[in-house]
Design a protein around this motif. Structure first.
Motif, PDB file in Angstrom:
ATOM      1  N   MET A  14      -0.748   0.425 -17.474  1.00  0.00           N
ATOM      2  CA  MET A  14      -0.972   1.341 -18.594  1.00  0.00           C
ATOM      3  C   MET A  14       0.277   2.193 -18.752  1.00  0.00           C
ATOM      4  SD  MET A  14      -4.063   4.037 -19.384  1.00  0.00           S
ATOM      5  CE  MET A  14      -3.587   5.205 -18.126  1.00  0.00           C
ATOM      6  N   PHE A  15       0.712   2.350 -19.999  1.00  0.00           N
ATOM      7  CA  PHE A  15       1.959   3.056 -20.258  1.00  0.00           C
ATOM      8  C   PHE A  15       1.705   4.297 -21.113  1.00  0.00           C
ATOM      9  CE2 PHE A  15       3.019  -1.393 -19.590  1.00  0.00           C
ATOM     10  CZ  PHE A  15       3.996  -1.291 -18.607  1.00  0.00           C
ATOM     11  N   SER A  16       2.443   5.346 -20.812  1.00  0.00           N
ATOM     12  CA  SER A  16       2.319   6.592 -21.573  1.00  0.00           C
ATOM     13  C   SER A  16       3.460   6.778 -22.568  1.00  0.00           C
ATOM     14  CB  SER A  16       2.287   7.790 -20.615  1.00  0.00           C
ATOM     15  OG  SER A  16       3.469   7.828 -19.838  1.00  0.00           O
ATOM     16  N   ASP A  17       4.389   5.789 -22.596  1.00  0.00           N
ATOM     17  CA  ASP A  17       5.513   5.875 -23.530  1.00  0.00           C
ATOM     18  C   ASP A  17       5.692   4.502 -24.167  1.00  0.00           C
ATOM     19  OD1 ASP A  17       7.603   6.873 -24.967  1.00  0.00           O
ATOM     20  OD2 ASP A  17       8.956   7.141 -23.264  1.00  0.00           O
ATOM     21  N   SER A  18       6.403   4.470 -25.271  1.00  0.00           N
ATOM     22  CA  SER A  18       6.601   3.216 -25.988  1.00  0.00           C
ATOM     23  C   SER A  18       7.939   2.608 -25.625  1.00  0.00           C
ATOM     24  CB  SER A  18       6.516   3.455 -27.495  1.00  0.00           C
ATOM     25  OG  SER A  18       7.506   4.398 -27.883  1.00  0.00           O
ATOM     26  N   GLY A  19       8.115   1.332 -25.983  1.00  0.00           N
ATOM     27  CA  GLY A  19       9.358   0.650 -25.741  1.00  0.00           C
ATOM     28  C   GLY A  19       9.172  -0.559 -24.846  1.00  0.00           C
ATOM     29  N   PRO A  20      10.259  -1.278 -24.545  1.00  0.00           N
ATOM     30  CA  PRO A  20      10.164  -2.466 -23.690  1.00  0.00           C
ATOM     31  C   PRO A  20      10.117  -2.075 -22.212  1.00  0.00           C
ATOM     32  CG  PRO A  20      12.416  -2.182 -24.453  1.00  0.00           C
ATOM     33  CD  PRO A  20      11.614  -1.102 -25.117  1.00  0.00           C
ATOM     34  N   PHE A  21       9.204  -2.658 -21.487  1.00  0.00           N
ATOM     35  CA  PHE A  21       9.059  -2.429 -20.057  1.00  0.00           C
ATOM     36  C   PHE A  21       8.957  -3.774 -19.345  1.00  0.00           C
ATOM     37  CE2 PHE A  21       7.663   1.520 -21.896  1.00  0.00           C
ATOM     38  CZ  PHE A  21       8.021   2.506 -20.981  1.00  0.00           C
ATOM     39  N   ALA A  22       9.242  -3.741 -18.050  1.00  0.00           N
ATOM     40  CA  ALA A  22       9.036  -4.907 -17.192  1.00  0.00           C
ATOM     41  C   ALA A  22       8.232  -4.461 -15.986  1.00  0.00           C
ATOM     42  CB  ALA A  22      10.373  -5.501 -16.761  1.00  0.00           C
ATOM     43  N   TYR A  23       7.568  -5.435 -15.352  1.00  0.00           N
ATOM     44  CA  TYR A  23       6.792  -5.091 -14.170  1.00  0.00           C
ATOM     45  C   TYR A  23       6.838  -6.242 -13.182  1.00  0.00           C
ATOM     46  CZ  TYR A  23       2.840  -8.151 -15.350  1.00  0.00           C
ATOM     47  OH  TYR A  23       2.046  -9.239 -15.607  1.00  0.00           O
ATOM     48  N   GLY A  24       6.474  -5.945 -11.955  1.00  0.00           N
ATOM     49  CA  GLY A  24       6.397  -6.964 -10.923  1.00  0.00           C
ATOM     50  C   GLY A  24       5.429  -6.513  -9.843  1.00  0.00           C
ATOM     51  N   VAL A  25       5.122  -7.446  -8.917  1.00  0.00           N
ATOM     52  CA  VAL A  25       4.255  -7.149  -7.779  1.00  0.00           C
ATOM     53  C   VAL A  25       4.997  -7.564  -6.509  1.00  0.00           C
ATOM     54  CG1 VAL A  25       2.043  -7.631  -6.660  1.00  0.00           C
ATOM     55  CG2 VAL A  25       2.174  -7.479  -9.155  1.00  0.00           C
ATOM     56  N   ARG A  26       4.939  -6.725  -5.507  1.00  0.00           N
ATOM     57  CA  ARG A  26       5.665  -7.016  -4.271  1.00  0.00           C
ATOM     58  C   ARG A  26       4.820  -6.628  -3.073  1.00  0.00           C
ATOM     59  NH1 ARG A  26       9.705  -1.939  -5.086  1.00  0.00           N
ATOM     60  NH2 ARG A  26       8.253  -0.326  -4.370  1.00  0.00           N
ATOM     61  N   VAL A  27       5.288  -7.080  -1.921  1.00  0.00           N
ATOM     62  CA  VAL A  27       4.709  -6.671  -0.647  1.00  0.00           C
ATOM     63  C   VAL A  27       5.855  -6.240   0.258  1.00  0.00           C
ATOM     64  CG1 VAL A  27       4.752  -9.040   0.280  1.00  0.00           C
ATOM     65  CG2 VAL A  27       3.209  -7.331   1.282  1.00  0.00           C
ATOM     66  N   ARG A  28       5.620  -5.216   1.023  1.00  0.00           N
ATOM     67  CA  ARG A  28       6.624  -4.706   1.966  1.00  0.00           C
ATOM     68  C   ARG A  28       5.905  -4.197   3.205  1.00  0.00           C
ATOM     69  NH1 ARG A  28       6.232   0.694   2.239  1.00  0.00           N
ATOM     70  NH2 ARG A  28       5.338   1.790   0.438  1.00  0.00           N
ATOM     71  N   PRO A  29       6.600  -4.099   4.338  1.00  0.00           N
ATOM     72  CA  PRO A  29       5.987  -3.485   5.515  1.00  0.00           C
ATOM     73  C   PRO A  29       5.692  -2.011   5.249  1.00  0.00           C
ATOM     74  CG  PRO A  29       7.933  -4.757   6.117  1.00  0.00           C
ATOM     75  CD  PRO A  29       7.941  -4.639   4.625  1.00  0.00           C
ATOM     76  N   ALA A  30       4.612  -1.512   5.841  1.00  0.00           N
ATOM     77  CA  ALA A  30       4.226  -0.108   5.654  1.00  0.00           C
ATOM     78  C   ALA A  30       3.770   0.466   6.984  1.00  0.00           C
ATOM     79  CB  ALA A  30       3.121   0.012   4.615  1.00  0.00           C
ATOM     80  N   HIS A  31       4.296   1.647   7.281  1.00  0.00           N
ATOM     81  CA  HIS A  31       3.941   2.331   8.526  1.00  0.00           C
ATOM     82  C   HIS A  31       4.121   3.824   8.279  1.00  0.00           C
ATOM     83  CE1 HIS A  31       4.050   3.684  12.715  1.00  0.00           C
ATOM     84  NE2 HIS A  31       3.576   2.505  13.073  1.00  0.00           N
ATOM     85  N   PRO A  32       3.236   4.663   8.786  1.00  0.00           N
ATOM     86  CA  PRO A  32       3.347   6.108   8.494  1.00  0.00           C
ATOM     87  C   PRO A  32       4.590   6.767   9.055  1.00  0.00           C
ATOM     88  CG  PRO A  32       1.609   5.678  10.111  1.00  0.00           C
ATOM     89  CD  PRO A  32       2.009   4.352   9.554  1.00  0.00           C
ATOM     90  N   HIS A  33       5.273   6.143  10.011  1.00  0.00           N
ATOM     91  CA  HIS A  33       6.442   6.773  10.614  1.00  0.00           C
ATOM     92  C   HIS A  33       7.762   6.218  10.082  1.00  0.00           C
ATOM     93  CE1 HIS A  33       3.767   8.069  14.211  1.00  0.00           C
ATOM     94  NE2 HIS A  33       3.906   9.051  13.334  1.00  0.00           N
ATOM     95  N   LEU A  34       7.730   5.423   9.011  1.00  0.00           N
ATOM     96  CA  LEU A  34       8.982   4.971   8.412  1.00  0.00           C
ATOM     97  C   LEU A  34       9.662   6.149   7.714  1.00  0.00           C
ATOM     98  CD1 LEU A  34       8.085   1.525   6.781  1.00  0.00           C
ATOM     99  CD2 LEU A  34       9.194   1.962   8.978  1.00  0.00           C
ATOM    100  N   ALA A  35      10.983   6.258   7.910  1.00  0.00           N
ATOM    101  CA  ALA A  35      11.723   7.361   7.296  1.00  0.00           C
ATOM    102  C   ALA A  35      11.777   7.217   5.779  1.00  0.00           C
ATOM    103  CB  ALA A  35      13.134   7.422   7.876  1.00  0.00           C
ATOM    104  N   ASN A  36      11.765   5.981   5.275  1.00  0.00           N
ATOM    105  CA  ASN A  36      11.649   5.741   3.842  1.00  0.00           C
ATOM    106  C   ASN A  36      10.951   4.396   3.665  1.00  0.00           C
ATOM    107  OD1 ASN A  36      13.695   3.495   3.191  1.00  0.00           O
ATOM    108  ND2 ASN A  36      14.984   4.970   4.289  1.00  0.00           N
TER     109      ASN A  36
END
Length: 850
Positions: free
Chosen positions: A818-840
C-alpha cells in the motif's frame, strides 16, 4: 666575557593571580573571552605575538607586568570572576549536566574518540583543516554537555606546516619543531604515577611513543609522540608531521594511532564502552581490540568480532574512494606479517577484512576495514550519507543502496568558539535568558529578529574592521618578508575599504573546492570588483597539501592575479591560514563564498561558522548547505543537479555565481537608507543567525550522536559483554550455525508484477520460506519497496511479512502493498539472518531475494 651557560628565567604569577598557570593548561580558556582577556590585559602586544598561546605567554611576559596586574583591584575582580566560572564549570553539581539529565544510563560509559588531528586552538598547530577543527569542536562540546569522553591522537612535534608564499606566489612548506614547554600539554601519567610510554611493532622493529595529556574543559585528550630516546633516529621522526611522508610513513603513523592508541588507554587504566573512529586513519584500533579478545582472552575470532562491532562507530568524511587511505598488500605484509596469526587468521582472510578492488587493483582500504569491523557508520551530511551509501554498497552487495548501513549526522560548530564575542553580547541582550544552554533549540533564537538593525550593523562593522586590521597586518608582514618595495609595504596599511562589500573564501585549497572558479570570466569579474559606486573585494586564505601541485597552482594563480591591474587592491591572499585567521574572517566578512564541485563537499563547516555570525552564504548546494539553505538566509549557486562533465559544471556554476553577484548580492548590499543601513541585507543576516545558529550547532550534532550511535552502541556493548561476554560467544555459535545452513535456505514470492494501484489501495504479497536446517526464528522475511533508480531502490521501506502458516519445512508469509504517494515504485521480498544482538540488520552480509 666568556659565557659559561644560558638560563631562561620564567616569571611567576603572585599568589593573588597564581591560578593563571593552572588555567593556561586547560583549553577551557580558549572558548571563554573573559578568560582570554586575563592574559591580553597584562600585555596585549605579547598576547598577539605568541598567537594567543597562554602557556607561552606566561613564560615570556615580564614579571613587572604580572605584578602590576596582581596589584590592580579591577583586574583582581575580573580574575576572581573568571576563576569562579571555571571552577563551577569543572565541578558542576551532581545531575546538572545535559548528559546526566537526559541519558543517565550512559553517563558512566566512557567514549573514546580517535582522530589523526585535533584543531583545538591555533596555539597547538596539530590540525590541517576541517577534519581537525571538527574533532576539536567535538571534544569541546563533549565537555560542555558532560559526556564521559576521551580523545586519542598525535602530538606532532612539527605539527602541520607553516605556509610561506614566495614573491612568485609559490607555496613553501616550513616546519618548525614545537617546544613542548610552550604547549598546553603535560605528561600523561599511568596508575603508577609515571608518564605512559607505549610500544608497537613496525615492520619487524619496536617503536615507542610517549603519551601527553591536553585538558579541554572536563575532557582529556591523549596525544602520542615518537620523539623519545628509546627510538632510532628515523623512528623519532615518525610522528613529527601531520600528513607528511610517503605511504610507509602513513601506515606507520596509523599503526601507532590505532594500535598504539588502544595500548595507551589501557596503560592509563581506561576501558571505554564506546569506540569512535573519526575517519579511517584510526581503523587499526579494531585489529588491536580483536587481538586483545583472541590472544589475551581466548575468544574465537567470531566472538571477538561481535564484541568489537557491538560498541564501535565509524565516521567517514571522504566522498570519493581514491581519497580514502589504502595500502598495497606488499606493505601490509611488511607491517602485519606477524600480526594476523595472533587473530587466528591466514593472510588472505586478514587482507579480506580491508580489501577493496580499485580500478588499479586490490588494496587494503582503511575505510573498508572500519566498515567491516564497526557496528555502525555515518556520513557527515544528508547528501554525504547518500553518496557514501552509493560508494560503499559493495561491502554489502545484496543490500539495496537505500538500506546500506551508513547513516548520517550533519556536522555542526562549537558556538562559543566561533561566535564573535561582540555578537554574543548583543544576543545576550535580545535573546531569552539561558539561550546559551539551549543552543540547538530554534525557539531560543527567535529574538534575533528583534535586534535593532542599527545595533547589528554596528556590531558587524566592528568585527569587519578587526578582520581588515588583521589582514592588513598579515599582508604587510608578508610583503616585507618577500622584499616588496616600500610603497607596496606601506600600501598594506590602507588595504581594503571597510565600506565595500567584502567576500571571504578560506579553506583547504583542494582542487575540488574550485578556489579559482570566480575568475573564469576575468573581465566580467573586474567590472564587478571595480564598480566605483558599488565596489567589491575578496579575501582568500588557505593551504594546499605540500604534495598537491594543482592545489598549490590555484594559490599561485590567485596571488599573481592579486598583483595585476584590475585585481590589485580588490583581492588578496592571506598567508599561513590558521584558526585565528579563520575566526576573523567568519566573524567579519560580509559574504561567505563556497563553490565546491558537487557532490564532493562532505559537509563543510566554515560556512556554518560564517552563517552563525550573520555572514550570509553564497554556496553550491552541496554538503551542509543542501539542508541549511532556506531561500532567506543566503544564496544558492545553481540548482543542485548533476552535470554531464566537470567542464559543464564549472561553466554553469561560474555563470550562476557572477549572475548572483551582479543581479542580487551587490545591489542588496548597497541598498542602504539615509543612515547608511542596508535593511534588506540585515534581514538576510538575521535569517542566517536564526537558522544556522540552532540547526548547525555542535550541541545538536553531538546529541544526535548520543541518541543515534553512542547510546545504542554503549547499550549493545553492555549486553554483549555481560556475564563474561556470554552473548558474544552465543552470537558466534549462532553465526556458525546460520552460515552452515544458509546455502539450503530458499525463498519464493508472488505478488503484482505490472499493476496500477491507487493511493490507499492494497495488493497482496505472499512468500514461501524453506529454511533448511535453520529455524524461522533465525530469519527475517521482509517486504521492501520504494522508488527505483537503475534497478535499485534509492528510497526503501522494509516491513516484516506475517507468518500465517507452517507445514513441515515450508513456511508461508503474507502482507499487502500500500502506497501513500504516487509515482513509479518497485518492490521485492527477501530473507536475511535476524538476531536481537546484531549491531545492524546486515551485519552478517547475507541476503537472499525471492
Amino acid at each position: 666575557m666568556k659565557i659559561i651557560g644560558r638560563v631562561n628565567v620564567s616569571p611567576a604569577p603572585g599568589r593573588a593571580i597564581g591560578r593563571l598557570t593552572e588555567l593556561a593548561y586547560n583549553l577551557w580558556w580558549s572558548w571563554h573571552p573573559s578568560a582570554q582577556a586575563l592574559y591580553e590585559e597584562v600585555d596585549a602586544d605579547l598576547w598577539r605575538q605568541v598567537n594567543h598561546n597562554a602557556v607561552k605567554f606566561l613564560r615570556r611576559v615580564s614579571q613587572q607586568k604580572l605584578d602590576r596586574a596582581a596589584s590592580n583591584p579591577a583586574y583582581l575582580a575580573r580574575y576572581a570572576a573568571v576563576m569562579a566560572e571555571f571552577d563551577a564549570y569543572m565541578h558542576p553539581p551532581a545531575g546538572s549536566t545535559w548528559c546526566e539529565r537526559t541519558c543517565a544510563e550512559a553517563s558512566d560509559r566512557l567514549i573514546a574518540y580517535f582522530s589523526a588531528e585535533f584543531g583545538l586552538h591555533e596555539s597547538l598547530p596539530i590540525y590541517s583543516g576541517g577534519l581537525g577543527i571538527l574533532a576539536g569542536d567535538h571534544v569541546k562540546t563533549a565537555s560542555d554537555l558532560g559526556l564521559p569522553f576521551v580523545g586519542v591522537g598525535f602530538l606532532y612535534p612539527q605539527g602541520y606546516f607553516q605556509q610561506r608564499i614566495d614573491a612568485d606566489g609559490r607555496q613553501q612548506a616550513i616546519y618548525e619543531k614545537l617546544d613542548f614547554s610552550d604547549a598546553p600539554a603535560t605528561p600523561a601519567l599511568g596508575p603508577d604515577g609515571k608518564q605512559v610510554i607505549i610500544s608497537v611493532e613496525l615492520s619487524g622493529r619496536i617503536v615507542h611513543a610517549m603519551v601527553w595529556r591536553v585538558q579541554v574543559g572536563r575532557v582529556p585528550v591523549y596525544l602520542m609522540d615518537t620523539d623519545v630516546e628509546l627510538n632510532a633516529p628515523a623512528d623519532r621522526e615518525l610522528s613529527a608531521r601531520l600528513y607528511g611522508g610517503n605511504h610507509e610513513m602513513r601506515i606507520s603513523q596509523e599503526v601507532i594511532l590505532g594500535i598504539g592508541g588502544v595500548r595507551a588507554l589501557r596503560s592509563l587504566g581506561l576501558w571505554p564502552a564506546v569506540w569512535h573512529m573519526n575517519e579511517g586513519h584510526a581503523a587499526f584500533l579494531q585489529l588491536e581490540r580483536l587481538r586483545e579478545y583472541v590472544q589475551d582472552r581466548s575468544f574465537s575470532l567470531r566472538a571477538a568480532l561481535w564484541a568489537v562491532k557491538a560498541d564501535s562507530l565509524f565516521t567517514t568524511h571522504t566522498p570519493v574512494p581514491a581519497g580514502n587511505d589504502a595500502f598495497n598488500f606488499d606493505l601490509m605484509d611488511r607491517f602485519f606479517g606477524g600480526y594476523w596469526g595472533r587473530l587466528g587468521l591466514d593472510r588472505e582472510s586478514f587482507l579480506g577484512l580491508g580489501r577493496f578492488d580499485y580500478p588499479w587493483g586490490p588494496q587494503f582500504s582503511m575505510t573498508v576495514l572500519a566498515l567491516r569491523t564497526a557496528g555502525a557508520a555515518n556520513g557527515v551530511s544528508r547528501l554525504h550519507g547518500e553518496v557514501s551509501r552509493r560508494m560503499w554498497r559493495g561491502v554489502w552487495p545484496e543490500t539495496t543502496e537505500a538500506e546500506t548501513p551508513i547513516g548520517h549526522v550533519t556536522n555542526g560548530v562549537h558556538t562559543a568558539t566561533w561566535l564573535d564575542p561582540g555578537l554574543a553580547a548583543l544576543l545576550d541582550r535580545h535573546l531569552e535568558a539561558g539561550w546559551r544552554d539551549r543552543l540547538d533549540d530554534p525557539q531560543a533564537w527567535t529574538g534575533v529578529s528583534r535586534i535593532p538593525d542599527e545595533d547589528l550593523w554596528a556590531q558587524h562593522l566592528a568585527a569587519k574592521m578587526r578582520m581588515i586590521a588583521l589582514v592588513r597586518e598579515r599582508v604587510a608582514a608578508h610583503r616585507q618578508r618577500i622584499a616588496a618595495d616600500a610603497a607596496e609595504i606601506n600600501a598594506a596599511a590602507h588595504l581594503f575599504d571597510p565600506r565595500a562589500l567584502t567576500i571571504g573564501f578560506a579553506r583547504r585549497f583542494a582542487t575540488y573546492k574550485r578556489a579559482t572558479l570566480i575568475f573564469r570570466d576575468q573581465e566580467r569579474l573586474k567590472r564587478i570588483l571595480n564598480d566605483p559606486e558599488r565596489p567589491v573585494q575578496i579575501i582568500f586564505a588557505g593551504k594546499a597539501h605540500p604534495a598537491d601541485e594543482p592545489g598549490k597552482a590555484f594559490i599561485q594563480t590567485i596571488f599573481q592575479l592579486s598583483r595585476q591591474p584590475g585585481f590589485a587592491g580588490r583581492i588578496v591572499f592571506v598567508e599561513d591560514y590558521d584558526a585565528n585567521i579563520g575566526r576573523a574572517l567568519v566573524n567579519g566578512a560580509d559574504l561567505w563564498l563556497n563553490n565546491p564541485r558537487r557532490p564532493l563537499e562532505a559537509s563543510g563547516t566554515s560556512g556554518q561558522k560564517a552563517g552563525l555570525n550573520g555572514v550570509p552564504n553564497c554556496s553550491v548546494l552541496d554538503g551542509w548547505w543542501c539542508e541549511g539553505y532556506d531561500g532567506q538566509n543566503g544564496w544558492a549557486i545553481g540548482q543542485g543537479g548533476d552535470h554531464l562533465s566537470e567542464a559543464a559544471q564549472d561553466e554553469a556554476d561560474a555563470l550562476a555565481l557572477l549572475g548572483l553577484l551582479e543581479n542580487e548580492i551587490v545591489p542588496l548590499y548597497y541598498a542602504q537608507d539615509g543612515q547608511g543601513i542596508p535593511r534588506g541585507w540585515l534581514a538576510k543576516m538575521k535569517a542566517s543567525i536564526a537558522s544556522v545558529g540552532p540547526a548547525f550547532s555542535f550541541d545538536r550534532m553531538l546529541k544526535e550522536y548520543v541518541t543515534q550511535y553512542y547510546g545504542p552502541a554503549g547499550a549493545l556493548g553492555a549486553q554483549v559483554s555481560a556475564d563474561d561476554f556470554a552473548a558474544a560467544r552465543d552470537l558466534a555459535d549462532w553465526e556458525a550455525r546460520v552460515r552452515a545452513g544458509w546455502p539450503q535456505v530458499r525463498l519464493s514470492a508472488t505478488g503484482p508484477t505490472q499493476s496500477q494501484l491507487g493511493i490507499g489501495q492494497t495488493a497482496p504479497v505472499q512468500a514461501l520460506l524453506h529454511p533448511g536446517p535453520l529455524s524461522p526464528d533465525d530469519l527475517a522475511v521482509e517486504l521492501i519497496y520504494g522508488r527505483e533508480r537503475d534497478g535499485d531502490l534509492i528510497e526503501a521501506t522494509a516491513t516484516r511479512l506475517r507468518l500465517v502458516d507452517a507445514a513441515h519445512d515450508e513456511y508461508r508469509y503474507e502482507d499487502a502493498l500500500m502506497f501513500s504517494d504516487s509515482g513509479p515504485f518497485a518492490y521485492g521480498v527477501r530473507v536475511r539472518p535476524a538476531h536481537p544482538h546484531l549491531a545492524n540488520p546486515f551485519a552478517m552480509y547475507l541476503v537472499k531475494w525471492a
